[in-house]
Design an enzyme around this catalytic site. Sequence first.
Site, PDB file in Angstrom:
ATOM      1  N   ASP A 101       0.835  -1.207   0.000  1.00 60.56           N
ATOM      2  CA  ASP A 101       0.000   0.000   0.000  1.00 60.56           C
ATOM      3  C   ASP A 101       0.865   1.251   0.000  1.00 60.56           C
ATOM      4  O   ASP A 101       2.024   1.224   0.428  1.00 60.56           O
ATOM      5  CB  ASP A 101      -0.895   0.024   1.256  1.00 60.56           C
ATOM      6  CG  ASP A 101      -1.913  -1.099   1.246  1.00 60.56           C
ATOM      7  OD1 ASP A 101      -2.225  -1.609   0.156  1.00 60.56           O
ATOM      8  OD2 ASP A 101      -2.386  -1.459   2.342  1.00 60.56           O
TER       9      ASP A 101
HETATM   10  N1  URA Z   1      -1.291  -5.942   3.913  1.00 64.14           N
HETATM   11  C1  URA Z   1      -1.820  -4.683   3.872  1.00 64.14           C
HETATM   12  O1  URA Z   1      -2.877  -4.435   4.441  1.00 64.14           O
HETATM   13  N2  URA Z   1      -1.145  -3.744   3.201  1.00 64.14           N
HETATM   14  C2  URA Z   1       0.028  -3.959   2.582  1.00 64.14           C
HETATM   15  O2  URA Z   1       0.602  -3.056   1.988  1.00 64.14           O
HETATM   16  C3  URA Z   1       0.560  -5.266   2.629  1.00 64.14           C
HETATM   17  C4  URA Z   1      -0.126  -6.237   3.304  1.00 64.14           C
END
Ligand code: URA
Length: 240
Positions: A101
């Site tokens: 993310d």
């Molecule tokens: N899980 C998440 O919620 N976000 C990420 O970036 C990676 C794993």
Amino acid sequence: MERLQKIIQKAGIASRRKAEEMISAGRVTVNGVKVTELGSKAGPKDDILVDGKKVKRVDLAYFLLYKPEGYLSTTHDNFNRLTVMDLMPQEVSVFPVGRLDYNTSGLIIMTNDGEISHALTHPKFKLEKEYYVKVTGLLRKEETRDICNGIDLGDFFTQKAKITKVSYDDKKEHSFCNITITEGKYHQVKRMFEKFDHKVVKLKRVRYGVLDLKGLNKGEYRKLKIHEIKKLWNLSENGN
Ligand code: URA
């Protein structure tokens, strides 16, 4: 000298298996001669054509990047926001394997090898991904136990996970832990904790299979070593 199917795969024309089919079907020529034998090799100066079109020789590149928060893990953004590509050297054309993310930091592999990317992100390959997590509130034993056993997130049931290094800051009312999962669904870790009303306020991927962030600062990358690439292949084929 390198096997023809590997050269075709590296050029991004087809997967190695498809390339083998192309060779067997007589669609490949080397210096004007049709080659149908699967073990055939070619050197850097040989002229290889698939269906009459020249195969451009591409070197496969593999990097490990320590993604900072505030970067998208895409190759392009319509809103001109920073992406992981802004952290990589201009002359290499790579893309991220899977996603982190925007506000997640940590380890991401950058490569131009479509086959390994496909293998590593395929749900059937249970590659371990370990995250350092900071969440709001006190993480209770029953909650971590439930998360580890697998929970219902509505659209899917999570597979078994491992949670280690749990601690609590009672002044700031935050909990910390490391969680290891073998899947990579959208917002997965955040959703696993939010199921128990713990908002994830910091998330960092600290391990990906055999790889960790040792020796790298945020925003830095390094080339993967041959034995690390081989290990990743093995893990993606056999699981951890
Ligand atoms: N899980 C998440 O919620 N976000 C990420 O970036 C990676 C794993």
